[in-house]
Design an enzyme around this catalytic site. Structure first.
Site, PDB file in Angstrom:
ATOM      1  N   ARG A 122      41.533  28.452  45.771  1.00 30.26           N
ATOM      2  CA  ARG A 122      42.721  28.749  45.561  1.00 30.26           C
ATOM      3  C   ARG A 122      43.582  28.622  46.534  1.00 30.26           C
ATOM      4  O   ARG A 122      44.174  30.366  46.387  1.00 30.26           O
ATOM      5  CB  ARG A 122      42.759  29.723  44.313  1.00 30.26           C
ATOM      6  CG  ARG A 122      42.585  29.224  42.776  1.00 30.26           C
ATOM      7  CD  ARG A 122      43.279  30.445  41.673  1.00 30.26           C
ATOM      8  NE  ARG A 122      43.527  30.015  40.745  1.00 30.26           N
ATOM      9  CZ  ARG A 122      44.286  30.207  39.710  1.00 30.26           C
ATOM     10  NH1 ARG A 122      43.389  31.561  39.268  1.00 30.26           N
ATOM     11  NH2 ARG A 122      44.466  30.232  38.386  1.00 30.26           N
ATOM     12  N   SER A 133      46.694  27.792  36.596  1.00 25.92           N
ATOM     13  CA  SER A 133      47.744  27.752  36.413  1.00 25.92           C
ATOM     14  C   SER A 133      48.410  27.802  35.473  1.00 25.92           C
ATOM     15  O   SER A 133      49.158  28.753  34.923  1.00 25.92           O
ATOM     16  CB  SER A 133      48.530  28.635  37.721  1.00 25.92           C
ATOM     17  OG  SER A 133      47.150  29.553  38.275  1.00 25.92           O
ATOM     18  N   TYR A 229      40.328  36.878  42.703  1.00 23.16           N
ATOM     19  CA  TYR A 229      39.895  37.651  41.557  1.00 23.16           C
ATOM     20  C   TYR A 229      39.302  39.198  41.162  1.00 23.16           C
ATOM     21  O   TYR A 229      38.816  39.143  42.190  1.00 23.16           O
ATOM     22  CB  TYR A 229      39.080  36.288  40.541  1.00 23.16           C
ATOM     23  CG  TYR A 229      39.245  34.540  40.507  1.00 23.16           C
ATOM     24  CD1 TYR A 229      39.784  34.613  39.858  1.00 23.16           C
ATOM     25  CD2 TYR A 229      39.051  34.163  41.671  1.00 23.16           C
ATOM     26  CE1 TYR A 229      40.454  33.462  39.490  1.00 23.16           C
ATOM     27  CE2 TYR A 229      39.434  32.427  41.486  1.00 23.16           C
ATOM     28  CZ  TYR A 229      40.227  32.631  40.307  1.00 23.16           C
ATOM     29  OH  TYR A 229      40.663  31.105  40.233  1.00 23.16           O
TER      30      TYR A 229
HETATM   31  P1  NAD Z   1      42.075  35.512  35.301  1.00 23.09           P
HETATM   32  O1  NAD Z   1      42.399  34.295  34.086  1.00 23.09           O
HETATM   33  O2  NAD Z   1      40.347  35.183  35.991  1.00 23.09           O
HETATM   34  O3  NAD Z   1      42.188  36.925  34.842  1.00 23.09           O
HETATM   35  C1  NAD Z   1      43.541  37.163  34.276  1.00 23.09           C
HETATM   36  C2  NAD Z   1      43.986  39.285  34.677  1.00 23.09           C
HETATM   37  O4  NAD Z   1      42.833  40.134  33.822  1.00 23.09           O
HETATM   38  C3  NAD Z   1      43.557  39.020  36.510  1.00 23.09           C
HETATM   39  O5  NAD Z   1      44.872  39.478  36.742  1.00 23.09           O
HETATM   40  C4  NAD Z   1      41.895  39.682  36.289  1.00 23.09           C
HETATM   41  O6  NAD Z   1      42.586  41.427  37.627  1.00 23.09           O
HETATM   42  C5  NAD Z   1      42.744  41.122  34.641  1.00 23.09           C
HETATM   43  N1  NAD Z   1      40.709  41.247  34.968  1.00 23.09           N
HETATM   44  C6  NAD Z   1      39.921  41.123  34.630  1.00 23.09           C
HETATM   45  N2  NAD Z   1      38.763  41.962  34.310  1.00 23.09           N
HETATM   46  C7  NAD Z   1      39.980  43.276  33.439  1.00 23.09           C
HETATM   47  C8  NAD Z   1      39.444  44.181  33.288  1.00 23.09           C
HETATM   48  N3  NAD Z   1      38.102  44.271  32.899  1.00 23.09           N
HETATM   49  N4  NAD Z   1      40.486  45.150  33.446  1.00 23.09           N
HETATM   50  C9  NAD Z   1      41.744  44.496  33.742  1.00 23.09           C
HETATM   51  N5  NAD Z   1      41.820  43.323  34.189  1.00 23.09           N
HETATM   52  C10 NAD Z   1      41.053  42.371  33.845  1.00 23.09           C
HETATM   53  O7  NAD Z   1      42.767  35.188  36.662  1.00 23.09           O
HETATM   54  P2  NAD Z   1      44.133  34.661  37.147  1.00 23.09           P
HETATM   55  O8  NAD Z   1      45.177  34.784  36.199  1.00 23.09           O
HETATM   56  O9  NAD Z   1      43.362  33.075  37.133  1.00 23.09           O
HETATM   57  O10 NAD Z   1      44.511  34.833  38.345  1.00 23.09           O
HETATM   58  C11 NAD Z   1      43.509  35.987  39.318  1.00 23.09           C
HETATM   59  C12 NAD Z   1      44.084  36.176  40.241  1.00 23.09           C
HETATM   60  O11 NAD Z   1      44.251  35.018  41.000  1.00 23.09           O
HETATM   61  C13 NAD Z   1      45.474  37.226  40.730  1.00 23.09           C
HETATM   62  O12 NAD Z   1      45.653  37.318  41.991  1.00 23.09           O
HETATM   63  C14 NAD Z   1      46.568  35.509  40.986  1.00 23.09           C
HETATM   64  O13 NAD Z   1      47.742  36.225  41.578  1.00 23.09           O
HETATM   65  C15 NAD Z   1      45.417  34.585  42.031  1.00 23.09           C
HETATM   66  N6  NAD Z   1      46.060  32.899  42.321  1.00 23.09           N
HETATM   67  C16 NAD Z   1      45.883  32.978  42.781  1.00 23.09           C
HETATM   68  C17 NAD Z   1      46.594  31.412  43.348  1.00 23.09           C
HETATM   69  C18 NAD Z   1      47.054  30.740  44.521  1.00 23.09           C
HETATM   70  O14 NAD Z   1      46.556  31.516  45.743  1.00 23.09           O
HETATM   71  N7  NAD Z   1      46.772  29.593  44.655  1.00 23.09           N
HETATM   72  C19 NAD Z   1      46.734  31.074  41.846  1.00 23.09           C
HETATM   73  C20 NAD Z   1      46.434  31.493  40.789  1.00 23.09           C
HETATM   74  C21 NAD Z   1      46.512  32.440  40.904  1.00 23.09           C
END
Ligand code: NAD
Length: 379
Positions: A122, A133, A229
């Protein structure tokens, strides 16, 4: 170079890996494309649409597998298809290499080069290839729409001559890509929204969407890894989250759960006791069901009613939105393909960070350390 688009074998799959628009782009770059007849039908693309975009159509799946240089897929090919792959061909898609590395065995043995869309790093340059995403966006939206449709209540605040109807209360657990989309969708429908995430950074994003962020004091615990993450939490930290969630869940009409930790079982955030304290008629929509679920009472792949609370645990929610899920996924794939196709030929630069990060296997060997470790752990 020949690219083959196959009908997905998974029975509950409606998406197609490449849409006619993607075919047009690839053909424009000197690539030949063959599509298995009917591959796009469930996502709204006919054989004629593919032919108009420059592809040819075939009914001979075995021949497609045996002649294609690149096979873009949504899901892992069944072993019988993997057997037929041309030696040294490229397969790219959601290959679930950390969840089920054994399912790739046959293609690894055949010397295929496997790229996993889940492992695309990412980084900024790879944003246009971020299929996780794309799918999370679709999933977060659809979860709220289904929940709103199933709730025996209205979502928005309504002032009528017969009295005022208060807005629905929605609780979103996990405020990553799917969670933020769920918050935005629920807000647009007029619900009052609260959300929780272990990553402190998520708080600002939640608030910017007009929702309340549930703060839990984890004593300064490091909850985020280098990649942004969530880390796997200690049982004590998880329990603190569960207590805050239990309080909010009791008064919620809808709980949408999205929390995941890559490569691990989804964290358990809602106990059965909490479900039993929720009001009859309320809804839990567990988007983490494919990874085991965030709710103890979730049955992955099913919708169950527990003491009056309906719990959705869909195994492939994005397949319920196939047109746009396919469109976004296909664009992510084409952007990735442009990294490995130069002047109509395959050119795989293993030094490229995106290629190196997403490559699971090549030349008969697993080349990703995490996947190798996952395979070893299962042996
Ligand atoms: P994911 O699908 O792995 O998880 C979903 C959410 O669940 C995350 O926000 C995580 O912090 C949360 N989570 C995990 N364990 C938890 C717990 N025990 N209690 C409460 N919440 C919990 O995550 P995602 O949606 O794929 O994205 C994760 C991160 O990556 C975010 O910061 C997102 O902004 C970032 N991201 C970056 C890019 C990029 O830079 N290109 C793209 C997509 C996402």
């Amino acid at each position: 170079m020949l690219v083959a688009i196959l009908k997905e074998a998974r029975p509950d799959e409606t998406r197609v890996a490449l849409t006619p628009d993607a075919v047009k782009t690839l053909v424009g770059k000197g690539v030949s494309v063959v599509v298995e007849s009917g591959a796009g039908l469930n996502s709204g693309a006919t054989d004629q649409d593919y032919t108009a975009a420059g592809a040819s159509v075939s009914n001979n799946r075995a021949e497609l597998l045996g002649t294609a240089d690149v096979v873009p897929v949504v899901n892992v090919l069944p072993p019988a298809d993997q057997e037929k792959l041309k030696s040294g061909s490229v397969v790219i898609g959601f290959l679930r290499p950390l969840d089920d590395p054994g399912a790739l065995e046959v293609s690894v043995k055949r010397g295929a080069t496997l790229f996993s869309m889940e492992l695309v790093p990412r980084i900024t340059r790879a944003q246009s290839m971020d299929a996780l995403s794309s799918m999370a966006t679709v999933a977060g939206y659809k979860a709220v729409i289904i929940a709103a449709d199933s709730l025996p209540k209205l979502f928005p605040l309504l002032m009528t001559a017969a009295g005022t109807i208060p807005p629905a209360k929605v609780l979103v657990l996990g405020a990553g890509v799917a969670g933020l989309q769920a918050i935005a969708t629920a807000r647009r429908l007029g619900a009052v929204v609260e959300a929780y995430d272990v990553r402190a950074a998520a708080g600002e994003q939640v608030k910017s969407l007009g929702a309340k962020f549930i703060e839990v004091d984890l004593g300064g615990l490091q909850t985020e890894d280098k990649g942004g993450y969530a880390k796997e939490l200690s049982p004590e930290a998880l329990e603190l989250g569960r207590q805050a969630i239990a309080k909010a869940a009791k008064v919620a009409d809808v709980v949408i759960t999205t929390a995941q930790v890559p490569g691990r079982r989804a964290p358990l955030m809602i106990s059965t006791a909490t479900v039993e304290e929720m009001r009859p008629g309320s809804i839990i929509f567990d988007l983490a069901a494919p990874a085991g679920g965030n709710c103890e009472a979730t049955k992955p792949g099913e919708t169950v009613v527990h003491k009056g609370v309906t719990i959705f645990g869909p195994s492939n929610i994005v397949a319920e939105m196939p047109v746009h899920a396919s469109m976004l996924y296909s664009r992510n794939l084409v952007n990735f393909l442009q990294l490995i196709v130069k002047k109509g030929e395959l050119v795989i630069d293993r030094a490229d960070e995106i290629i190196a990060g997403s490559c699971v296997a090549t030349g008969g060997e697993i080349v990703n350390d995490r996947v190798a470790a996952a395979l070893k752990a299962r042996a």
